[in-house]
Design a protein around this motif. Structure first.
Motif, PDB file in Angstrom:
ATOM      1  N   ASP A 210      -2.336   3.984  -7.301  1.00 53.24           N
ATOM      2  CA  ASP A 210      -3.633   3.302  -7.313  1.00 53.24           C
ATOM      3  C   ASP A 210      -3.907   2.750  -5.915  1.00 53.24           C
ATOM      4  O   ASP A 210      -3.673   1.595  -5.615  1.00 53.24           O
ATOM      5  CB  ASP A 210      -3.670   2.196  -8.370  1.00 53.24           C
ATOM      6  N   VAL A 211      -4.393   3.640  -5.042  1.00 55.09           N
ATOM      7  CA  VAL A 211      -4.719   3.274  -3.672  1.00 55.09           C
ATOM      8  C   VAL A 211      -6.219   3.066  -3.581  1.00 55.09           C
ATOM      9  O   VAL A 211      -7.004   3.948  -3.923  1.00 55.09           O
ATOM     10  CB  VAL A 211      -4.270   4.371  -2.684  1.00 55.09           C
ATOM     11  N   ASP A 212      -6.611   1.888  -3.130  1.00 59.07           N
ATOM     12  CA  ASP A 212      -8.016   1.581  -2.944  1.00 59.07           C
ATOM     13  C   ASP A 212      -8.405   1.973  -1.518  1.00 59.07           C
ATOM     14  O   ASP A 212      -7.921   1.390  -0.549  1.00 59.07           O
ATOM     15  CB  ASP A 212      -8.256   0.081  -3.170  1.00 59.07           C
ATOM     16  N   VAL A 213      -9.265   2.977  -1.386  1.00 61.47           N
ATOM     17  CA  VAL A 213      -9.642   3.486  -0.074  1.00 61.47           C
ATOM     18  C   VAL A 213     -10.392   2.429   0.729  1.00 61.47           C
ATOM     19  O   VAL A 213     -10.319   2.391   1.955  1.00 61.47           O
ATOM     20  CB  VAL A 213     -10.485   4.777  -0.223  1.00 61.47           C
ATOM     21  N   ASP A 214     -11.094   1.531   0.054  1.00 58.63           N
ATOM     22  CA  ASP A 214     -11.822   0.473   0.751  1.00 58.63           C
ATOM     23  C   ASP A 214     -10.881  -0.581   1.337  1.00 58.63           C
ATOM     24  O   ASP A 214     -11.272  -1.346   2.217  1.00 58.63           O
ATOM     25  CB  ASP A 214     -12.811  -0.215  -0.197  1.00 58.63           C
TER      26      ASP A 214
ATOM     27  N   ALA B 241      10.706  -7.857  -0.093  1.00 61.52           N
ATOM     28  CA  ALA B 241      11.274  -6.731   0.632  1.00 61.52           C
ATOM     29  C   ALA B 241      11.220  -5.457  -0.203  1.00 61.52           C
ATOM     30  O   ALA B 241      11.161  -4.359   0.325  1.00 61.52           O
ATOM     31  CB  ALA B 241      12.710  -7.034   1.033  1.00 61.52           C
ATOM     32  N   ALA B 242      11.263  -5.599  -1.528  1.00 60.29           N
ATOM     33  CA  ALA B 242      11.257  -4.438  -2.403  1.00 60.29           C
ATOM     34  C   ALA B 242       9.877  -3.779  -2.463  1.00 60.29           C
ATOM     35  O   ALA B 242       9.768  -2.583  -2.691  1.00 60.29           O
ATOM     36  CB  ALA B 242      11.707  -4.836  -3.809  1.00 60.29           C
ATOM     37  N   VAL B 243       8.816  -4.541  -2.238  1.00 64.85           N
ATOM     38  CA  VAL B 243       7.469  -3.992  -2.260  1.00 64.85           C
ATOM     39  C   VAL B 243       7.265  -3.170  -0.994  1.00 64.85           C
ATOM     40  O   VAL B 243       7.363  -3.687   0.110  1.00 64.85           O
ATOM     41  CB  VAL B 243       6.406  -5.119  -2.344  1.00 64.85           C
ATOM     42  N   LYS B 244       7.005  -1.868  -1.187  1.00 66.80           N
ATOM     43  CA  LYS B 244       6.851  -0.979  -0.050  1.00 66.80           C
ATOM     44  C   LYS B 244       5.397  -0.563   0.075  1.00 66.80           C
ATOM     45  O   LYS B 244       4.795  -0.110  -0.882  1.00 66.80           O
ATOM     46  CB  LYS B 244       7.743   0.243  -0.228  1.00 66.80           C
ATOM     47  N   VAL B 245       4.843  -0.729   1.253  1.00 62.76           N
ATOM     48  CA  VAL B 245       3.466  -0.346   1.496  1.00 62.76           C
ATOM     49  C   VAL B 245       3.447   1.133   1.844  1.00 62.76           C
ATOM     50  O   VAL B 245       4.175   1.589   2.730  1.00 62.76           O
ATOM     51  CB  VAL B 245       2.858  -1.179   2.648  1.00 62.76           C
ATOM     52  N   ARG B 246       2.624   1.874   1.160  1.00 64.00           N
ATOM     53  CA  ARG B 246       2.530   3.320   1.361  1.00 64.00           C
ATOM     54  C   ARG B 246       1.633   3.609   2.561  1.00 64.00           C
ATOM     55  O   ARG B 246       0.569   3.032   2.692  1.00 64.00           O
ATOM     56  CB  ARG B 246       1.960   3.949   0.089  1.00 64.00           C
ATOM     57  N   GLU B 247       2.094   4.503   3.443  1.00 65.24           N
ATOM     58  CA  GLU B 247       1.327   4.880   4.626  1.00 65.24           C
ATOM     59  C   GLU B 247       0.911   6.342   4.519  1.00 65.24           C
ATOM     60  O   GLU B 247       1.649   7.172   3.991  1.00 65.24           O
ATOM     61  CB  GLU B 247       2.159   4.685   5.894  1.00 65.24           C
ATOM     62  N   PHE B 248      -0.256   6.640   5.049  1.00 64.93           N
ATOM     63  CA  PHE B 248      -0.787   7.993   5.043  1.00 64.93           C
ATOM     64  C   PHE B 248      -1.175   8.341   6.468  1.00 64.93           C
ATOM     65  O   PHE B 248      -1.809   7.543   7.153  1.00 64.93           O
ATOM     66  CB  PHE B 248      -2.014   8.081   4.124  1.00 64.93           C
TER      67      PHE B 248
ATOM     68  N   SER C 271      -2.979   9.851  -3.453  1.00 66.23           N
ATOM     69  CA  SER C 271      -3.050   8.869  -4.539  1.00 66.23           C
ATOM     70  C   SER C 271      -3.469   9.540  -5.842  1.00 66.23           C
ATOM     71  O   SER C 271      -2.988   9.166  -6.917  1.00 66.23           O
ATOM     72  CB  SER C 271      -4.010   7.739  -4.174  1.00 66.23           C
ATOM     73  N   ASP C 272      -4.367  10.527  -5.773  1.00 70.95           N
ATOM     74  CA  ASP C 272      -4.760  11.249  -6.982  1.00 70.95           C
ATOM     75  C   ASP C 272      -3.633  12.141  -7.499  1.00 70.95           C
ATOM     76  O   ASP C 272      -3.384  12.213  -8.701  1.00 70.95           O
ATOM     77  CB  ASP C 272      -5.998  12.113  -6.712  1.00 70.95           C
ATOM     78  N   GLU C 273      -2.925  12.812  -6.592  1.00 70.27           N
ATOM     79  CA  GLU C 273      -1.860  13.728  -6.984  1.00 70.27           C
ATOM     80  C   GLU C 273      -0.657  12.999  -7.579  1.00 70.27           C
ATOM     81  O   GLU C 273      -0.074  13.447  -8.558  1.00 70.27           O
ATOM     82  CB  GLU C 273      -1.400  14.566  -5.777  1.00 70.27           C
ATOM     83  N   GLN C 274      -0.275  11.895  -6.969  1.00 75.49           N
ATOM     84  CA  GLN C 274       0.931  11.189  -7.397  1.00 75.49           C
ATOM     85  C   GLN C 274       0.643  10.068  -8.386  1.00 75.49           C
ATOM     86  O   GLN C 274       1.559   9.389  -8.822  1.00 75.49           O
ATOM     87  CB  GLN C 274       1.666  10.629  -6.185  1.00 75.49           C
TER      88      GLN C 274
END
Length: 169
Positions: free
Chosen positions: A77-81, A5-12, A71-74
């Motif tokens: 480590d977001v993998d675009v693929d 539950a603590a792991v939060k998936v980042r949305e864009f 991901s670059d600014e903050q």
């Protein structure tokens, strides 16, 4: 379970507001790409024959660019693929009221609908937390009684039909 539950998936997300199409028509294209990986969604939208498809493609590309920029600014480590289309929504915008000339000097009113298109992408994570957690005890099923009741009911039904047929003769 607390770790999962603590792991939060980042949305864009990306939006295209006041698009000159009805939300119903935009939803036809958006339903095609919901849940797909980003690369596959781009191919699907690119080869779609709907008039709103280029707008949806532009919004999807914008959401991908937002993901890489943030991901670059903050320093994330977001993998675009690894991105997939999390949500794709077409909300209703304001309606434009118009008048169409009608016979004998009358006028009919109609409405031009506008849509707000919102696309959200998120990174697909492997279920690492579920593998690392301790195994749970197997749950016993008490389905034996329920299946027996269904079988007896099925056997009785043909007998009733046979009795009705003999009574009708």
């Amino acid at each position: 379970m607390a770790k999962a539950a603590a792991v939060k998936v980042r949305e864009f997300r990306a939006e295209a507001k006041f698009q000159r199409t009805s939300p119903q028509k935009a939803k036809l294209v958006l339903d095609l790409i919901k849940g797909l990986r980003v690369e596959q969604a781009l191919n699907t939208v690119h080869f779609s024959t709907k008039r709103i498809a280029p707008v949806v493609e532009k919004v999807l590309r914008s959401a991908i660019q937002n993901a890489s920029y943030v991901s670059d600014e903050q320093g994330l480590d977001v993998d675009v693929d690894n991105l997939y289309v999390h949500t794709a929504v077409a909300n209703e915008g304001p309606r434009m009221k118009r008048i169409r000339p009608a016979p004998m000097g009358r006028a009919f009113r109609y409405q031009r609908r506008l849509a707000h298109i919102i696309v959200t992408v998120a990174e697909k994570k492997a279920p690492e937390a579920a593998v690392a957690s301790e195994p749970e005890a197997p749950v016993k099923k008490a389905a034996g009684k329920k299946t027996a009741a269904k079988k007896t009911a099925a056997k009785k039904a043909p007998a009733k039909k046979a009795a009705k047929k003999t009574a009708a003769k």
